[in-house]
Design a protein around this motif. Structure first.
Motif, PDB file in Angstrom:
ATOM      1  N   LEU A 321       0.824  -1.211   0.000  1.00 46.49           N
ATOM      2  CA  LEU A 321       0.000   0.000   0.000  1.00 46.49           C
ATOM      3  C   LEU A 321       0.855   1.257   0.000  1.00 46.49           C
ATOM      4  O   LEU A 321       0.499   2.259  -0.635  1.00 46.49           O
ATOM      5  CB  LEU A 321      -0.922  -0.018   1.217  1.00 46.49           C
ATOM      6  N   THR A 322       1.976   1.223   0.682  1.00 43.81           N
ATOM      7  CA  THR A 322       2.851   2.402   0.719  1.00 43.81           C
ATOM      8  C   THR A 322       3.407   2.712  -0.664  1.00 43.81           C
ATOM      9  O   THR A 322       3.553   3.891  -1.032  1.00 43.81           O
ATOM     10  CB  THR A 322       3.991   2.178   1.717  1.00 43.81           C
ATOM     11  N   ILE A 323       3.731   1.683  -1.416  1.00 43.67           N
ATOM     12  CA  ILE A 323       4.206   1.913  -2.785  1.00 43.67           C
ATOM     13  C   ILE A 323       3.152   2.658  -3.589  1.00 43.67           C
ATOM     14  O   ILE A 323       3.456   3.601  -4.342  1.00 43.67           O
ATOM     15  CB  ILE A 323       4.573   0.570  -3.439  1.00 43.67           C
ATOM     16  N   THR A 355       9.356   2.534   5.208  1.00 36.23           N
ATOM     17  CA  THR A 355       8.836   1.295   4.626  1.00 36.23           C
ATOM     18  C   THR A 355       9.909   0.224   4.580  1.00 36.23           C
ATOM     19  O   THR A 355       9.633  -0.959   4.807  1.00 36.23           O
ATOM     20  CB  THR A 355       8.299   1.569   3.214  1.00 36.23           C
ATOM     21  N   LEU A 356      11.142   0.618   4.295  1.00 39.33           N
ATOM     22  CA  LEU A 356      12.231  -0.363   4.302  1.00 39.33           C
ATOM     23  C   LEU A 356      12.419  -0.952   5.696  1.00 39.33           C
ATOM     24  O   LEU A 356      12.703  -2.149   5.846  1.00 39.33           O
ATOM     25  CB  LEU A 356      13.528   0.298   3.827  1.00 39.33           C
ATOM     26  N   LEU A 357      12.256  -0.150   6.713  1.00 39.42           N
ATOM     27  CA  LEU A 357      12.342  -0.680   8.077  1.00 39.42           C
ATOM     28  C   LEU A 357      11.172  -1.606   8.380  1.00 39.42           C
ATOM     29  O   LEU A 357      11.321  -2.593   9.113  1.00 39.42           O
ATOM     30  CB  LEU A 357      12.392   0.477   9.078  1.00 39.42           C
ATOM     31  N   LEU A 389       9.344  -6.302  -3.054  1.00 40.66           N
ATOM     32  CA  LEU A 389       8.689  -5.025  -2.780  1.00 40.66           C
ATOM     33  C   LEU A 389       9.674  -4.026  -2.174  1.00 40.66           C
ATOM     34  O   LEU A 389       9.628  -2.832  -2.479  1.00 40.66           O
ATOM     35  CB  LEU A 389       7.505  -5.243  -1.840  1.00 40.66           C
ATOM     36  N   GLY A 390      10.559  -4.517  -1.312  1.00 33.33           N
ATOM     37  CA  GLY A 390      11.581  -3.634  -0.772  1.00 33.33           C
ATOM     38  C   GLY A 390      12.489  -3.081  -1.851  1.00 33.33           C
ATOM     39  O   GLY A 390      12.885  -1.905  -1.809  1.00 33.33           O
ATOM     40  N   ILE A 392      11.609  -2.527  -4.921  1.00 33.78           N
ATOM     41  CA  ILE A 392      10.827  -1.514  -5.639  1.00 33.78           C
ATOM     42  C   ILE A 392      10.828  -0.196  -4.860  1.00 33.78           C
ATOM     43  O   ILE A 392      10.909   0.893  -5.448  1.00 33.78           O
ATOM     44  CB  ILE A 392       9.401  -2.025  -5.875  1.00 33.78           C
ATOM     45  N   VAL A 393      10.745  -0.279  -3.545  1.00 32.45           N
ATOM     46  CA  VAL A 393      10.813   0.938  -2.727  1.00 32.45           C
ATOM     47  C   VAL A 393      12.157   1.637  -2.928  1.00 32.45           C
ATOM     48  O   VAL A 393      12.228   2.875  -3.025  1.00 32.45           O
ATOM     49  CB  VAL A 393      10.578   0.590  -1.248  1.00 32.45           C
ATOM     50  N   VAL A 394      13.219   0.865  -2.987  1.00 33.99           N
ATOM     51  CA  VAL A 394      14.539   1.457  -3.235  1.00 33.99           C
ATOM     52  C   VAL A 394      14.559   2.148  -4.595  1.00 33.99           C
ATOM     53  O   VAL A 394      15.129   3.244  -4.748  1.00 33.99           O
ATOM     54  CB  VAL A 394      15.631   0.375  -3.153  1.00 33.99           C
ATOM     55  N   ALA A 395      13.937   1.529  -5.608  1.00 34.93           N
ATOM     56  CA  ALA A 395      13.875   2.153  -6.927  1.00 34.93           C
ATOM     57  C   ALA A 395      13.105   3.476  -6.872  1.00 34.93           C
ATOM     58  O   ALA A 395      13.484   4.462  -7.524  1.00 34.93           O
ATOM     59  CB  ALA A 395      13.220   1.200  -7.923  1.00 34.93           C
ATOM     60  N   LEU A 396      12.028   3.522  -6.080  1.00 35.89           N
ATOM     61  CA  LEU A 396      11.292   4.778  -5.923  1.00 35.89           C
ATOM     62  C   LEU A 396      12.160   5.837  -5.257  1.00 35.89           C
ATOM     63  O   LEU A 396      12.108   7.021  -5.624  1.00 35.89           O
ATOM     64  CB  LEU A 396      10.030   4.531  -5.088  1.00 35.89           C
ATOM     65  N   MET A 397      12.960   5.439  -4.285  1.00 38.37           N
ATOM     66  CA  MET A 397      13.844   6.391  -3.618  1.00 38.37           C
ATOM     67  C   MET A 397      14.906   6.928  -4.579  1.00 38.37           C
ATOM     68  O   MET A 397      15.218   8.129  -4.565  1.00 38.37           O
ATOM     69  CB  MET A 397      14.509   5.729  -2.416  1.00 38.37           C
ATOM     70  N   VAL A 398      15.441   6.058  -5.414  1.00 37.01           N
ATOM     71  CA  VAL A 398      16.450   6.506  -6.385  1.00 37.01           C
ATOM     72  C   VAL A 398      15.823   7.478  -7.377  1.00 37.01           C
ATOM     73  O   VAL A 398      16.414   8.512  -7.728  1.00 37.01           O
ATOM     74  CB  VAL A 398      17.055   5.289  -7.110  1.00 37.01           C
TER      75      VAL A 398
END
Length: 524
Positions: A321-323, A355-357, A389-390, A392-398
């Motif tokens: 959901l956060t993504i 979210t990574l945490l 999913l983690g 993908i979150v890193v990709a969003l951060m980049v």
């Protein structure tokens, strides 16, 4: 007869009196025309070209011949190569370099069933390959386009059938066959003569009989019927791919003049509040992640299994959901000024970091669960999805760090395919066996009751053979009898897998009884 007096003021339903002083109701305004959700290319031909019909026929026949009878084998990859080749041949233009790379990734996904013998993996890899193929033929460049590409085949299926029907009608109308009944009659006579002479020659020579039996399909065999049905489905999927390559459907923006909101608070307040909730949750999780099982038992009065079950799936849903929340907020946020960009980076970047945490907390919970009760396919799989999913979150951060999302959709697609292939390299069934065998050896070393579920391990695929051979000789029959039977089963060349071949080689010098001593096998 006296006249009946009239009763003024009482209207009679269904009747209209003359000179009615009441004004009539104004007519309703016409409804605006319904705007289509997507448009197609103007160059889309009215009927499918003949090479599309040929490509569909080749793909369908190849699928019926190459697909194995079970959910594993190299025939699945060969069928995928044929379908992709047919779609490219039936397309109006040659594939570009990026499309060829995507096609190579799709073939790699379909090659997993010919590498690993775990049939439960095949369904997921085939579905992922189908989704990647739809993205390939539609050519989406954004996350929104990729989502549309997944459902586009369902939206254009009716148009595709009409497209093919018109092509078949035009091909029949333009054919040079003057007497189709004569063609059918000649074909029937030819089949009858071949059948008669083939039967006579088969009765005269055993070698020829064996060759004829191998080449002639058994129409009563349910596998043949299933392959024919699957061939028809694959042919229709190929037709959809060709149509999408010609149509190039694109979503229509319902409000093209809408710009990101200029009010920062409209998106910052909800996402910032969610970030505060994240921080509060992570504060409560710090002790559990540092203190381990003892902390969980002392503070929450829960076992490791209860602790993992009480929150893993919720944390899994939080990650997904956060993504979605970050993606929507990014599209709505205004980034024209330096202050706006700093606000976006601070709130959305902080939400991604939190979210990574959360991902780490979810993985920690599942680790405790596996340590207490062993590894299963479900537990290993959800951990792999959580890791994806983690990523993908890193990709969003980049993407957020550079404030650009031009290549984000391609990066996410590459991450998903790469994660799936990494999971195949991980060899889940073998790792499940390794973890459970390690737990068994540790329990024996501590003079505890054997911690092993032989019933579950016996249902693994031949991929787990190498790890299961580490068990003592007395336990091997409990877990290896069914696996050895599966590894030695003859399935034809299209059903060949590297995992079964390796297991067959590992079991060559292993003596197993015809019936396992299941009564002596320890149970969990």
């Amino acid at each position: 007869m006296p006249e009946t007096p009239s009763m003024p003021g009482i209207p009679i339903p269904g009747m209209v009196f003359g000179n009615d002083p009441r004004p009539s109701a104004p007519p309703l305004p016409p409804l605006p025309p319904r705007r289509p959700r997507y448009d197609v290319a103007a160059e889309l031909p009215r009927a499918a070209p003949r090479r599309v019909l040929a490509a569909v026929a080749v793909a369908g026949v190849a699928a019926a011949l190459l697909l194995p009878g079970d959910l594993s084998g190299i025939g699945i990859a060969l069928t995928g190569i044929t379908v992709l080749g047919a779609v490219f041949v039936g397309s109006p233009e040659r594939p570009g370099r990026g499309q060829l790379l995507t096609a190579a990734g799709i073939v790699a996904l379909l090659a997993v069933p010919g590498w690993r013998s775990a049939e439960w993996l095949t369904v997921w890899y085939v579905l992922l390959a189908v989704a990647a193929t739809t993205v390939l033929v539609v050519g989406g460049r954004t996350l929104r386009d990729m989502g549309f590409a997944v459902v586009a085949p369902l939206m254009v299926s009716l148009h595709t059938s009409v497209w093919l029907t018109r092509a078949a009608g035009e091909a029949y109308a333009g054919s040079k066959v003057q007497n189709p009944r004569a063609v059918l009659g000649v074909g029937a006579v030819t089949v009858a003569l071949v059948g008669v002479f083939g039967a006579l020659f088969a009765g005269a020579d055993a070698v020829f009989a064996g060759l004829l039996s191998a080449l002639t399909p058994d129409v009563d065999d349910p596998t043949v019927t299933a392959n024919v049905a699957v061939g028809v489905v694959v042919g229709l999927f190929t037709a959809l791919g060709c149509y999408l390559r010609y149509a190039r459907p694109r979503l229509i923006d319902r409000d093209p003049d809408r710009a990101p909101t200029r009010d920062t608070w409209a998106w910052a307040v909800p996402t910032g509040t969610v970030l505060v909730v994240f921080v509060a949750f992570l504060g409560t999780q710090a002790g559990a992640m540092i203190g381990g099982q003892d902390y969980v038992r002392e503070t929450a009065n829960l076992t490791s299994a209860e602790y993992a079950r009480s929150g893993f799936w919720q944390l899994f849903a939080v990650t997904a959901l956060t993504i979605l929340v970050v993606t929507v907020a990014w599209q709505r946020a205004d980034r024209t000024t330096t202050r706006d960009r700093m606000t976006v980076r601070g709130i959305l970047g902080g939400l991604c970091l939190a979210t990574l945490l959360v991902v780490a907390s979810a993985l920690h919970r599942m680790y405790l669960y596996i340590d207490a009760y062993g590894a299963t396919r479900l537990r290993i799989s959800v951990m792999a999805v959580e890791l994806c999913l983690g990523a993908i979150v890193v990709a969003l951060m980049v993407a957020g760090a550079g404030l650009g999302t031009r290549h984000l959709a391609r990066a996410v697609g590459a991450l998903v395919i790469g994660a799936a292939l990494a999971f195949a390299v991980y060899n889940p069934d073998a790792q499940i066996a390794r973890i459970n065998v390690d737990r068994y050896e540790a329990s024996v070393a501590r003079d505890e009751a054997p911690r092993i579920d032989t019933s579950y391990l016996s249902g693994l695929s031949p991929d787990a053979t190498g790890q299961l051979l580490r068990l003592p000789t007395g336990l091997r029959p409990c877990v290896l009898l069914l696996i050895a039977e599966t590894a030695r089963d003859k399935r034809g060349w299209t059903g060949f897998t590297v995992g079964r071949a390796q297991a067959k080689s590992d079991l060559r010098d292993v003596e197993l009884p015809t019936a396992g001593a299941s009564g002596a096998c320890p149970q969990p």
